[in-house]
Design a protein around this motif. Structure first.
Motif, PDB file in Angstrom:
ATOM      1  N   MET A   1      50.499  28.595  40.565  1.00 52.85           N
ATOM      2  CA  MET A   1      51.940  28.480  40.449  1.00 52.85           C
ATOM      3  C   MET A   1      52.351  27.021  40.309  1.00 52.85           C
ATOM      4  SD  MET A   1      54.760  30.254  40.491  1.00 52.85           S
ATOM      5  CE  MET A   1      56.472  30.126  40.872  1.00 52.85           C
ATOM      6  N   LYS A   2      51.899  26.173  41.263  1.00 53.47           N
ATOM      7  CA  LYS A   2      52.246  24.756  41.219  1.00 53.47           C
ATOM      8  C   LYS A   2      51.674  24.088  39.980  1.00 53.47           C
ATOM      9  CE  LYS A   2      52.732  24.016  46.193  1.00 53.47           C
ATOM     10  NZ  LYS A   2      52.216  23.325  47.372  1.00 53.47           N
ATOM     11  N   LEU A   3      50.450  24.500  39.598  1.00 48.31           N
ATOM     12  CA  LEU A   3      49.816  23.937  38.404  1.00 48.31           C
ATOM     13  C   LEU A   3      50.625  24.284  37.165  1.00 48.31           C
ATOM     14  CD1 LEU A   3      47.507  22.406  37.139  1.00 48.31           C
ATOM     15  CD2 LEU A   3      46.210  24.536  37.043  1.00 48.31           C
ATOM     16  N   GLY A   4      51.115  25.527  37.085  1.00 50.62           N
ATOM     17  CA  GLY A   4      51.914  25.955  35.938  1.00 50.62           C
ATOM     18  C   GLY A   4      53.194  25.143  35.836  1.00 50.62           C
ATOM     19  N   ILE A   5      53.858  24.914  36.959  1.00 52.08           N
ATOM     20  CA  ILE A   5      55.093  24.122  36.961  1.00 52.08           C
ATOM     21  C   ILE A   5      54.799  22.692  36.527  1.00 52.08           C
ATOM     22  CG2 ILE A   5      56.860  23.139  38.475  1.00 52.08           C
ATOM     23  CD1 ILE A   5      56.667  25.772  40.106  1.00 52.08           C
ATOM     24  N   THR A   6      53.682  22.123  37.007  1.00 50.24           N
ATOM     25  CA  THR A   6      53.305  20.757  36.634  1.00 50.24           C
ATOM     26  C   THR A   6      53.060  20.641  35.142  1.00 50.24           C
ATOM     27  OG1 THR A   6      52.292  20.426  38.798  1.00 50.24           O
ATOM     28  CG2 THR A   6      51.659  18.897  37.060  1.00 50.24           C
ATOM     29  N   VAL A   7      52.338  21.606  34.569  1.00 49.94           N
ATOM     30  CA  VAL A   7      52.053  21.573  33.130  1.00 49.94           C
ATOM     31  C   VAL A   7      53.339  21.689  32.327  1.00 49.94           C
ATOM     32  CG1 VAL A   7      50.950  22.822  31.234  1.00 49.94           C
ATOM     33  CG2 VAL A   7      49.690  22.402  33.336  1.00 49.94           C
ATOM     34  N   MET A   8      54.233  22.591  32.731  1.00 52.86           N
ATOM     35  CA  MET A   8      55.480  22.775  31.995  1.00 52.86           C
ATOM     36  C   MET A   8      56.364  21.527  32.102  1.00 52.86           C
ATOM     37  SD  MET A   8      54.865  25.476  30.539  1.00 52.86           S
ATOM     38  CE  MET A   8      56.383  25.600  29.641  1.00 52.86           C
ATOM     39  N   PHE A  57      41.871  28.078  25.428  1.00 52.72           N
ATOM     40  CA  PHE A  57      40.517  28.139  25.988  1.00 52.72           C
ATOM     41  C   PHE A  57      40.472  27.429  27.343  1.00 52.72           C
ATOM     42  CE2 PHE A  57      35.854  26.644  25.299  1.00 52.72           C
ATOM     43  CZ  PHE A  57      35.362  27.700  26.036  1.00 52.72           C
ATOM     44  N   ALA A  58      41.086  26.253  27.407  1.00 55.24           N
ATOM     45  CA  ALA A  58      41.137  25.508  28.674  1.00 55.24           C
ATOM     46  C   ALA A  58      41.876  26.303  29.736  1.00 55.24           C
ATOM     47  CB  ALA A  58      41.800  24.151  28.449  1.00 55.24           C
ATOM     48  N   TRP A  59      42.955  26.965  29.339  1.00 52.87           N
ATOM     49  CA  TRP A  59      43.718  27.786  30.290  1.00 52.87           C
ATOM     50  C   TRP A  59      42.868  28.946  30.794  1.00 52.87           C
ATOM     51  CZ3 TRP A  59      45.226  32.968  29.475  1.00 52.87           C
ATOM     52  CH2 TRP A  59      45.978  33.512  30.523  1.00 52.87           C
ATOM     53  N   GLN A  60      42.133  29.595  29.905  1.00 46.74           N
ATOM     54  CA  GLN A  60      41.285  30.717  30.320  1.00 46.74           C
ATOM     55  C   GLN A  60      40.219  30.285  31.321  1.00 46.74           C
ATOM     56  OE1 GLN A  60      40.021  32.153  26.417  1.00 46.74           O
ATOM     57  NE2 GLN A  60      41.142  34.051  26.747  1.00 46.74           N
ATOM     58  N   LEU A  61      39.668  29.088  31.108  1.00 52.83           N
ATOM     59  CA  LEU A  61      38.631  28.596  32.020  1.00 52.83           C
ATOM     60  C   LEU A  61      39.234  28.117  33.342  1.00 52.83           C
ATOM     61  CD1 LEU A  61      36.367  26.619  29.513  1.00 52.83           C
ATOM     62  CD2 LEU A  61      35.976  28.899  30.473  1.00 52.83           C
ATOM     63  N   GLY A  62      40.418  27.503  33.264  1.00 51.05           N
ATOM     64  CA  GLY A  62      41.140  27.075  34.461  1.00 51.05           C
ATOM     65  C   GLY A  62      40.512  25.890  35.178  1.00 51.05           C
ATOM     66  N   ARG A  63      41.104  25.560  36.320  1.00 52.33           N
ATOM     67  CA  ARG A  63      40.646  24.491  37.197  1.00 52.33           C
ATOM     68  C   ARG A  63      40.424  23.179  36.433  1.00 52.33           C
ATOM     69  NH1 ARG A  63      39.043  26.657  42.200  1.00 52.33           N
ATOM     70  NH2 ARG A  63      37.596  24.926  42.556  1.00 52.33           N
ATOM     71  N   VAL A 108      38.354  32.460  22.448  1.00 52.62           N
ATOM     72  CA  VAL A 108      39.543  32.903  23.186  1.00 52.62           C
ATOM     73  C   VAL A 108      39.640  34.422  23.152  1.00 52.62           C
ATOM     74  CG1 VAL A 108      42.084  32.879  23.191  1.00 52.62           C
ATOM     75  CG2 VAL A 108      40.808  30.737  22.872  1.00 52.62           C
ATOM     76  N   ALA A 109      39.385  35.017  21.983  1.00 54.26           N
ATOM     77  CA  ALA A 109      39.486  36.477  21.840  1.00 54.26           C
ATOM     78  C   ALA A 109      38.497  37.200  22.750  1.00 54.26           C
ATOM     79  CB  ALA A 109      39.246  36.870  20.385  1.00 54.26           C
ATOM     80  N   LEU A 110      37.320  36.635  22.895  1.00 47.14           N
ATOM     81  CA  LEU A 110      36.281  37.263  23.716  1.00 47.14           C
ATOM     82  C   LEU A 110      36.383  36.888  25.193  1.00 47.14           C
ATOM     83  CD1 LEU A 110      33.280  36.781  21.255  1.00 47.14           C
ATOM     84  CD2 LEU A 110      34.533  38.911  21.734  1.00 47.14           C
ATOM     85  N   GLY A 111      37.273  35.943  25.508  1.00 43.58           N
ATOM     86  CA  GLY A 111      37.430  35.514  26.901  1.00 43.58           C
ATOM     87  C   GLY A 111      36.165  34.909  27.463  1.00 43.58           C
ATOM     88  N   VAL A 112      35.478  34.098  26.660  1.00 40.72           N
ATOM     89  CA  VAL A 112      34.199  33.499  27.063  1.00 40.72           C
ATOM     90  C   VAL A 112      34.396  32.585  28.272  1.00 40.72           C
ATOM     91  CG1 VAL A 112      32.319  31.965  26.343  1.00 40.72           C
ATOM     92  CG2 VAL A 112      33.265  33.633  24.729  1.00 40.72           C
ATOM     93  N   LYS A 113      33.632  32.833  29.319  1.00 37.32           N
ATOM     94  CA  LYS A 113      33.697  32.004  30.528  1.00 37.32           C
ATOM     95  C   LYS A 113      32.538  31.009  30.521  1.00 37.32           C
ATOM     96  CE  LYS A 113      37.329  33.867  32.401  1.00 37.32           C
ATOM     97  NZ  LYS A 113      38.590  33.103  32.429  1.00 37.32           N
ATOM     98  N   ALA A 114      32.640  30.029  29.661  1.00 36.69           N
ATOM     99  CA  ALA A 114      31.573  29.037  29.518  1.00 36.69           C
ATOM    100  C   ALA A 114      31.639  28.011  30.642  1.00 36.69           C
ATOM    101  CB  ALA A 114      31.707  28.334  28.170  1.00 36.69           C
ATOM    102  N   PRO A 115      30.487  27.418  30.999  1.00 45.28           N
ATOM    103  CA  PRO A 115      30.533  26.271  31.916  1.00 45.28           C
ATOM    104  C   PRO A 115      31.391  25.163  31.296  1.00 45.28           C
ATOM    105  CG  PRO A 115      28.276  27.037  31.593  1.00 45.28           C
ATOM    106  CD  PRO A 115      29.123  27.759  30.588  1.00 45.28           C
TER     107      PRO A 115
END
Length: 200
Positions: A1-8, A57-63, A108-115
């Motif tokens: 939540m806080k991260l989303g507000i910071t990015v926006m 892609f960065a959003w899907q991986l997060g952190r 992105v379409a496959l939701g790849v969780k790469a290192p």
């Protein structure tokens, strides 16, 4: 939540202060260079889609990937821009750019969780092609540093937009957010195939 507000908030600040930054360059070469550089990544669907997919892609991986993946793209793109601007050849630039849309859209379409390191390497590979294209197409009368600043800021903006889209869709629908984002990735990949085949 806080991260989303910071990015926006970061996106809003970028959009507010960007025109001021462009006008701060008083020399004709600097102003021309910045504006040409800024407009170049926004001038074609290949650049726009690839860079937005980097953000998603960065959003899907997060952190840590939220900033490390886009940062690695921008850093390698700057190197590619230097090579292109100084006339150093990089083979298959246009093919690499089109492939970046296909591959990043598919990831992105496959939701790849790469290192994170693998994700940085993947986007860095494609960033070289994008950067080389930016550098090679720099107008002769443009100031190089201003031009590079322009295309780097535009790229960061597209990455932030991609991350922002992911955050907004994810927040708006936890159940269907990933489906929408993955569908967007699929559409980007299909568009990339069209670009690669020369039909778009």
């Amino acid at each position: 939540m806080k991260l989303g507000i910071t990015v926006m908030r970061g996106l809003a600040a970028t959009l507010i202060f960007l025109p001021s930054a462009a006008l701060a360059h008083t020399g004709v070469g600097d102003t021309s260079g910045f504006l040409h550089g800024f407009s170049h990544p926004l001038s074609g669907p290949d650049h726009i889609l690839a860079m937005t997919m980097v953000g998603l892609f960065a959003w899907q991986l997060g952190r840590r990937a939220l900033w490390l993946v886009p940062a690695s793209f921008v850093a390698v793109m700057a190197l590619g821009g230097l090579l292109g601007g100084t006339g150093v050849e990089v083979p298959y630039v246009e093919t690499g750019i089109a492939l970046s849309v296909v591959v990043l859209g598919a990831v992105v379409a496959l939701g790849v969780k790469a290192p994170v390191a693998a994700a940085m390497g993947l986007v860095g590979l494609f960033a070289m092609f994008h950067g080389h294209a930016h550098g090679a197409e720099m107008p002769e009368d443009a100031a190089g540093v201003a031009y590079a600043a322009g295309f780097m800021i535009a790229t960061v903006l597209l990455h932030v937009i991609g991350i922002g889209i992911g955050l907004l869709i994810g927040k708006g629908s936890e159940r269907y957010g990933q489906v929408v984002v993955r569908s967007a990735g699929g559409l980007a990949a299909v568009t990339g195939v069209g670009l690669l085949a020369g039909v778009l």
